[in-house]
Design an enzyme around this catalytic site. Sequence first.
Site, short mmCIF file in Angstrom:
data_model
loop_
_atom_site.label_atom_id
_atom_site.label_comp_id
_atom_site.label_asym_id
_atom_site.label_seq_id
_atom_site.Cartn_x
_atom_site.Cartn_y
_atom_site.Cartn_z
N PHE A 119 -0.11 18.31 1.40
CA PHE A 119 -1.24 17.69 2.08
C PHE A 119 -1.74 18.63 3.17
CE2 PHE A 119 -3.16 14.59 5.04
CZ PHE A 119 -3.96 13.89 4.16
N ASP A 190 8.56 15.81 3.40
CA ASP A 190 7.58 14.78 3.73
C ASP A 190 7.66 13.70 2.65
OD1 ASP A 190 5.30 13.22 4.14
OD2 ASP A 190 4.25 14.89 5.09
N TYR A 215 2.04 3.31 6.41
CA TYR A 215 0.86 2.52 6.04
C TYR A 215 0.52 2.64 4.56
CZ TYR A 215 -1.03 7.16 7.08
OH TYR A 215 -1.24 8.51 7.12
N LYS A 216 1.24 3.50 3.83
CA LYS A 216 0.97 3.65 2.39
C LYS A 216 1.80 2.62 1.63
CE LYS A 216 -0.59 8.39 2.98
NZ LYS A 216 -0.21 9.79 3.18
N ARG A 362 -7.85 8.91 -8.12
CA ARG A 362 -6.45 8.55 -7.87
C ARG A 362 -6.23 7.06 -8.01
NH1 ARG A 362 -3.70 10.41 -2.31
NH2 ARG A 362 -5.23 8.93 -1.52
C1 LIG Z 1 -0.98 10.56 4.25
C2 LIG Z 1 -0.38 11.87 4.59
C3 LIG Z 1 -0.50 12.41 5.88
C4 LIG Z 1 -1.33 11.73 6.93
O1 LIG Z 1 -0.91 12.04 8.22
P1 LIG Z 1 -1.33 11.11 9.44
O2 LIG Z 1 -0.96 11.87 10.64
O3 LIG Z 1 -0.60 9.81 9.30
O4 LIG Z 1 -2.81 10.86 9.35
C5 LIG Z 1 0.17 13.61 6.15
N1 LIG Z 1 0.89 14.23 5.21
C6 LIG Z 1 1.01 13.74 3.95
C7 LIG Z 1 1.83 14.46 2.94
C8 LIG Z 1 0.36 12.56 3.60
O5 LIG Z 1 0.45 12.08 2.36
#
Ligand SMILES: *Cc1c(COP(=O)(O)O)cnc(C)c1O
Length: 403
Positions: A119, A190, A215-216, A362
Amino acid sequence: MNPELPLTDFAATRAQFHLPDGVVYLDGNSLGPLPKSASARVAKMMTDEWGELLITGWNKAGWMDMPRHVGDRIGRLIGAPEGSVVMGDTLSVKVYQALAAAVEMRPDRRVILSDSGNFPSDLYMAQGLIGMLGSDYELRIVAPDKVAEAITDEVAVLMLTEVDYGTGRLHDMTTLTELAHSVGAVTVWDLAHTAGALPVDLTAAGADFAVGCTYKYLNGGPGAPAFIYVAPRHAPHIRPALAGWLGHDTPFAFEQRYRAGQGIDRMRVGTPPILQMVALEAALDIWDDIDLDDVRARSIELSERFLVGVEAGCPDLTLASPRDPAERGSQVSFRFEHGYAAMQAMIANGVIGDFRAPDIMRFGITPLYLDETDIDQAVATLTRILEKRLWDTPAFKTRAAVT
Ligand SMILES: *Cc1c(COP(=O)(O)O)cnc(C)c1O
């Protein structure tokens, strides 16, 4: 006990979510739906605790301990022992904290290794950290299938997201962690698309650091706090880069000089978001009765049904996810040149997924509140939209800020 019989009652879990009428929700990989109990819990906290207790709530209502207490509940879902997980901030911040501590554990090395499927925020955080550390550090980004061979003794930290946010491709955490350790590298995993989606055992995998959001798949609500795990063997020795007062050993001594707190407490930074933490607690209650092996089995069942249906009905779409369910997380992605417009048309027709540039549609498969009827409806809607080119209208081509 009959091993064929799932322990988890998915009809019962579905009943615990508020799902808007007429909507099939295939975006729980991005923002989980509202647990019915969360609204009342947050309202009660506001009136009874914030309203009545005012600042005494930090002690009397246990607000100050929530990051640890909630962290332990997350720990149960990711194979982390009690006292090794703490909540706070957002995932991006937790990535920075973990990475900074991990890099410092290998002062003689200069390479952070990651992959091109990670990400962007994780990669940006590494770039930001390197900006502080100095130009002799390097973020090395390789293709996801080239990670194993890129793990050399130059690598200080292997930083990976277990499930690719775009394609759903799943890394083998145990094997890659072992490989990293065999060359003396430290691992940061992660779990953004892992926690609540598939079983994971950080202890068995020997992971050093792990981070994730809530939150996911965990359904903690927009802006819910992130979590960070530090292996108990490392926690007492690492130096927190974000030396906030609540990570201090004695925050209320108000010392001028920072001294890191005990163990995982040192990864706390500042005042925790209590309203969000209360909503998250309500969401976590649902997980108390859930077996993650059942979730995984059910996710594969529903994903296969979706994948087969879409491939049969929508020849214009190309599968972007691994075909083998053992190599996927809990989402199915397809590439389509007009994916953004097609997803807008889906949403207008009551099926919510999302779009990731440049061309990925997705679909999150979340067994807690989806069943075969939803999957079949989603397949039928997508098939109709593509057959009749319902996406081909200007209204669906104008991009919103969040895609
Ligand atoms: C959703 C996601 C994020 C989002 O980070 P936030 O700081 O919560 O906005 C970061 N890394 C990955 C791999 C994600 O899937």
